[in-house]
Design an enzyme around this catalytic site. Sequence first.
Site, PDB file in Angstrom:
ATOM      1  N   HIS A   1       0.834  -1.200   0.000  1.00 19.02           N
ATOM      2  CA  HIS A   1       0.000   0.000   0.000  1.00 19.02           C
ATOM      3  C   HIS A   1       0.872   1.254   0.000  1.00 19.02           C
ATOM      4  O   HIS A   1       0.698   2.150  -0.847  1.00 19.02           O
ATOM      5  CB  HIS A   1      -0.902  -0.024   1.240  1.00 19.02           C
ATOM      6  N   GLU A   2       1.808   1.316   0.936  1.00 21.99           N
ATOM      7  CA  GLU A   2       2.649   2.510   1.036  1.00 21.99           C
ATOM      8  C   GLU A   2       3.592   2.628  -0.157  1.00 21.99           C
ATOM      9  O   GLU A   2       3.922   3.742  -0.580  1.00 21.99           O
ATOM     10  CB  GLU A   2       3.429   2.505   2.358  1.00 21.99           C
TER      11      GLU A   2
ATOM     12  N   HIS B   1       1.832   4.505  -2.871  1.00 21.70           N
ATOM     13  CA  HIS B   1       1.913   5.956  -2.657  1.00 21.70           C
ATOM     14  C   HIS B   1       3.274   6.490  -3.098  1.00 21.70           C
ATOM     15  O   HIS B   1       3.365   7.507  -3.792  1.00 21.70           O
ATOM     16  CB  HIS B   1       1.718   6.281  -1.174  1.00 21.70           C
TER      17      HIS B   1
ATOM     18  N   GLU C   1      -4.779   7.444  -3.303  1.00 22.63           N
ATOM     19  CA  GLU C   1      -5.277   6.166  -2.802  1.00 22.63           C
ATOM     20  C   GLU C   1      -5.519   5.172  -3.926  1.00 22.63           C
ATOM     21  O   GLU C   1      -5.402   3.963  -3.730  1.00 22.63           O
ATOM     22  CB  GLU C   1      -6.559   6.367  -1.992  1.00 22.63           C
TER      23      GLU C   1
END
Length: 500
Positions: free
Chosen positions: A264-265, A268, A294
């Site tokens: 997830h990170e 980003h 997101e």
Amino acid sequence: MSEKLNQLKEILAEVADLRNTAAVLGWDQQTFMPQGGSEARGYQLATLGKLAQIKFTSDEVGKLLDDLKAEYAGADPESDDAAYVRVAARDYEKAVRVPPEFVAEQAVVTTRAFEAWVEARQKSDFSVFRPHLEKVVDLVKKYVSFFPPADHPYDTLLDDYEPGMKTAEVKAIFDALRPKQVKLLKAIADKKQVKDSFLYGKYNDQKMEKFSREIATQFGYDWSKGRQDRAPHPFTTTFSVNDVRITTRFEADKPIAMLFSTMHETGHALYELGSKQEFDRTPLMGGASLAIHESQSRMWENLVGRSMAFWEYFYPKLQKTFSSQLGEVSLKSFYKAINKVEPSFIRVNADEATYNMHIMLRLELEIGMVEGALDVKDLPDIWNTKMDEYLGITPANDAQGVLQDMHWSGGAIGYFSTYALGNLVSAQLWEKITKDIPDLDQQFRKGKFDGLLGWLRENLHVHGRKFEPQELVKKITGSRINSDAYVRYLTKKFGEVYGL
């Protein structure tokens, strides 16, 4: 290039330096800073924030922007210079309404609030955090008062994260989505539940972190321009287009979550690292909005990281690393387990089919706080009631419930809807990507992700903040943000997992 544009760029580069320096201190606060440093750190952040605000909202910047808006009035709106002026003017027109003293006060209050949140979460005691959150909410309401009345007071906050979007627009999107997700959840509930007990055994956290770093590397994360550390709540932070850092956490009761947290990170970070080099130290650096951001984190975490093709490559490696836990578990069983649909308390660990329900709950609470219809003291009880209403479960304590997210401690009210909007955008982008790259699954099976990253860099990342989110999504996919593609994605995926 215009001489006045050069002058503006020099000033705004210094503003960016001040803000990025504050970001370094914020990163340190959540990773390595000793607890005793919190008071001083609040004042340091306040000073930097105040200086940046004073420099950015100066009469000189206002005059340059007025002249440049006239100068670039007929320019190609997609040119970098025209976009620079447009975005800088938009940021200025908002910032000039906010007194530097308020920025400083907010920095002190939110720094203390974050430390109180950490303590409250550890103790699972909302009363520790409550007085700090009350101050944060008061400041949020004061912030709204600096702006002209909007259709809804929440519009002012939402616009900071989703430029151009309105509360009514988000509500309409969610109202269209909610019954479709509820219908899917009911259909899944009637089916035999998948087994996933092997995911909750004892896993070595160092090995898990090493494996998560290998995934980030394979995705294309450049370790010469970043690093991964641990934090109470995973986050990504950017200091320049050449320094974007990620964090993760290990949860003993849900060890596999670390892998998805890192994915997830990394999503980003890849977005931030994909900005043009010339956007560094300018208002164009970064993502178009938090929903677009997101869409990147959720895409790499879910559409990639929870796909069968991804695990056809990575599962043999994971199985070998954790042979005692996974040695007898088939790929199909593992795939179903990581895609199990079951209402859960913690948002960041929620499955794709229930995740948006967590966001809708938080949106209701945020709107209630901003409207004044909901008192902070009542949050734990209202939270638990809403969890039962939305997901049929009730948290056993505050850490499982109202204290699980750090965002309110930082004053980030207006933020949560972006998570669900990001899910929708990720699916819209995915339909376009898989049309343009029809052999994407075959690439994943070979451990190749450069095709996907290259497409994102060329079609999305390169634009930075040049376009508003709705404009950007339409530019890439042909339609504005809506739930259609996401519902198709969920229906197909969980139809296969659960035999619907």
